[in-house]
Design a protein around this motif. Structure first.
Motif, short mmCIF file in Angstrom:
data_model
loop_
_atom_site.label_atom_id
_atom_site.label_comp_id
_atom_site.label_asym_id
_atom_site.label_seq_id
_atom_site.Cartn_x
_atom_site.Cartn_y
_atom_site.Cartn_z
N MET A 73 0.84 -1.19 0.00
CA MET A 73 0.00 0.00 0.00
C MET A 73 0.88 1.24 0.00
O MET A 73 1.71 1.43 0.89
N ILE A 74 0.69 2.07 -1.02
CA ILE A 74 1.41 3.34 -1.12
C ILE A 74 0.56 4.42 -0.46
O ILE A 74 -0.61 4.59 -0.80
N LEU A 75 1.15 5.14 0.49
CA LEU A 75 0.46 6.22 1.18
C LEU A 75 1.17 7.54 0.84
O LEU A 75 2.28 7.78 1.31
N ASP A 134 7.98 10.69 1.14
CA ASP A 134 7.86 12.13 1.00
C ASP A 134 7.79 12.37 -0.50
O ASP A 134 8.71 11.96 -1.24
N GLN A 135 6.74 13.02 -0.97
CA GLN A 135 6.64 13.26 -2.40
C GLN A 135 7.86 14.05 -2.89
O GLN A 135 8.45 14.82 -2.13
N PRO A 136 8.25 13.88 -4.16
CA PRO A 136 9.42 14.60 -4.67
C PRO A 136 9.37 16.09 -4.34
O PRO A 136 8.37 16.76 -4.62
N GLY A 137 10.45 16.58 -3.74
CA GLY A 137 10.55 17.99 -3.37
C GLY A 137 10.04 18.31 -1.98
O GLY A 137 10.36 19.36 -1.43
N TYR A 138 9.25 17.42 -1.39
CA TYR A 138 8.69 17.62 -0.06
C TYR A 138 9.50 16.85 0.98
O TYR A 138 10.17 15.87 0.66
N GLY A 139 9.38 17.27 2.25
CA GLY A 139 10.05 16.55 3.32
C GLY A 139 11.54 16.45 3.06
O GLY A 139 12.21 17.44 2.79
N LEU A 140 12.05 15.24 3.14
CA LEU A 140 13.48 15.00 2.90
C LEU A 140 13.77 14.60 1.46
O LEU A 140 14.93 14.37 1.11
N SER A 141 12.75 14.52 0.61
CA SER A 141 12.95 14.17 -0.80
C SER A 141 13.37 15.40 -1.60
O SER A 141 12.81 16.48 -1.42
N THR A 142 14.33 15.22 -2.48
CA THR A 142 14.68 16.31 -3.39
C THR A 142 13.74 16.27 -4.59
O THR A 142 13.13 15.23 -4.88
N PRO A 143 13.57 17.40 -5.29
CA PRO A 143 12.61 17.42 -6.40
C PRO A 143 13.10 16.66 -7.62
O PRO A 143 14.29 16.40 -7.79
N CYS A 144 12.16 16.27 -8.46
CA CYS A 144 12.52 15.71 -9.77
C CYS A 144 13.11 16.81 -10.64
O CYS A 144 12.62 17.95 -10.61
N ASP A 199 -4.94 14.84 -0.61
CA ASP A 199 -4.59 16.14 -1.17
C ASP A 199 -3.66 15.95 -2.39
O ASP A 199 -4.02 15.22 -3.30
N ARG A 200 -2.51 16.61 -2.43
CA ARG A 200 -1.63 16.47 -3.61
C ARG A 200 -1.20 15.03 -3.81
O ARG A 200 -1.00 14.58 -4.94
N GLY A 201 -1.05 14.29 -2.71
CA GLY A 201 -0.71 12.87 -2.84
C GLY A 201 -1.82 12.09 -3.50
O GLY A 201 -1.58 11.15 -4.27
#
Length: 374
Positions: free
Chosen positions: A94-96, A124-134, A167-169
């Motif tokens: 399951m992807i959350l 963390d979606q790309p660019g959010y949290g600790l993820s860097t953006p695409c 939301d965006r997720g």
């Protein structure tokens, strides 16, 4: 003429993206360029999500370098926990996926009970949290692709999943569901969407002045670099706190649960970082251009969600503006099976955190419908 003006607007935004976005991803000593509002608090940033995970009582945390350029941060169930059942129809992964202006921490009250039923991956979606953006784009198909790559890096190329997001997720998961055939090896049993309508429906609703004022950031954030400049001048963390406040409901208990566990401090900490605020701005730029256009194209050829779909929504928030079953019936194929259920009690848009028990109940009911093992 109206169509022509829209195209010019979209192109102007995209050119601004190409010209401006890189400057915020590099060190720049020019003090006229916005800077982060505060150093990253690593204690807040490197949180754990409680879970059934073998000998551990939290999900495993890791990073994966995706082909879009995002170094994706995610929490996940170790593949050994469910053994050879992992990623099968009885134990799908399951992807959350979280929304704005937040991180994977929104799922903190759900990961324990859900992990006792299925393996989880919580990015963390790309660019959010600790993820860097695409580096290749901020559209939802690109973000979905990055998350799917992380799934396959842990669980293997041929993996069965359930898509879920808020939301965006949820918008990322909506795009993944519609475009699931673009992800070889991935079988999706269904998609669970929390408190959204499609981009096209959302923008069309802004003919209502009250709704357009309530969702003012949908028009502001697509201004790109200007929006980043304004938010960082105001304070990225202060901006995130304001959005969280505006989106909350009126239920005191729900708000208390939402604000517990230092959650708002976690989100403010991330949005004090220039890179996160800027990436989130271009998430909205893509929403107003690339993602919007993809939905128009979908509708033109009758391309819809073709798998079981459940929509959870806040009666206080989304239900006050939209007839949710009617709206989503336009975007889900009749043969797929659409179910919709609202949550009342004046609980607001951040429904996953304001009403975690009700959310868990709806997710488990959906998993039952998909014949997932108990």
């Amino acid at each position: 003429m109206r169509c022509y003006i829209f195209v010019l607007f979209g192109l102007a935004i995209q050119r601004s993206y190409a010209r401006v976005f890189p400057r915020y991803e590099t060190v720049n000593v020019n003090t006229s360029v916005p800077q982060s509002n505060a150093p990253l608090n690593k204690t807040l940033a490197y949180y754990k999500l409680s879970a059934f995970n073998g000998a551990q009582d939290t999900l495993t945390h890791g990073f994966f370098q995706t082909s879009c350029g995002s170094n994706l941060s995610f929490h996940y169930t170790d593949p050994s926990v469910y053994g050879n059942q992992t990623g099968t129809a009885s134990r799908p992964v399951m992807i959350l996926a979280h929304g704005y202006p937040e991180s994977s921490y929104i799922w903190r009250r759900l990961t324990q009970p859900l992990s006792e039923r299925v393996p989880l991956i919580v990015p963390d979606q790309p660019g959010y949290g600790l993820s860097t953006p695409c580096a290749t784009g901020s559209d939802k198909l690109t973000s979905a692709g990055a998350i799917i790559e992380a799934v396959q890096s842990v669980y293997g190329h041929n993996t069965t999943v359930v898509l879920a997001g808020h939301d965006r997720g949820a918008r990322t998961m909506h795009r993944a569901a519609v475009s699931i055939d673009t992800f070889p090896g991935i079988t999706a049993l269904g998609v669970f969407l929390a408190d959204i309508v499609p981009f096209v429906e959302e923008y069309a609703s802004f003919a209502n002045s009250t709704w357009s004022v309530n969702y003012f950031h949908w028009a502001f954030l697509p201004k790109g670099a200007f929006a980043t400049d304004v938010i960082m001048a105001y304070g990225g963390g202060a901006w995130a706190k304001q959005i969280l406040t505006l989106g909350s409901g009126l239920n005191a208990m729900g708000i208390g649960i939402f604000q517990a566990d230092n959650s708002w401090a976690v989100y403010e900490n991330f949005f004090n970082q220039l890179s996160v605020t800027n990436a989130s701005v271009y998430d909205y730029v893509a929403g107003a251009t690339t993602d919007y256009d993809m939905e128009i194209a979908d509708q033109a050829v009758g391309r819809k969600i073709a798998m079981p779909c459940h929509v959870l929504y806040s009666i206080y928030n989304l239900g006050s503006e939209f007839d949710i079953p009617t709206v989503w019936s336009r975007w889900v194929d009749a043969s797929a099976g659409l179910t919709v259920e609202g949550i009342g009690g004046n609980k607001g848009h951040f429904i996953v955190e304001e009403a975690p028990d009700e959310t868990i109940q709806q997710i488990n009911t959906f998993l039952d419908r998909l014949d997932v093992a108990q």
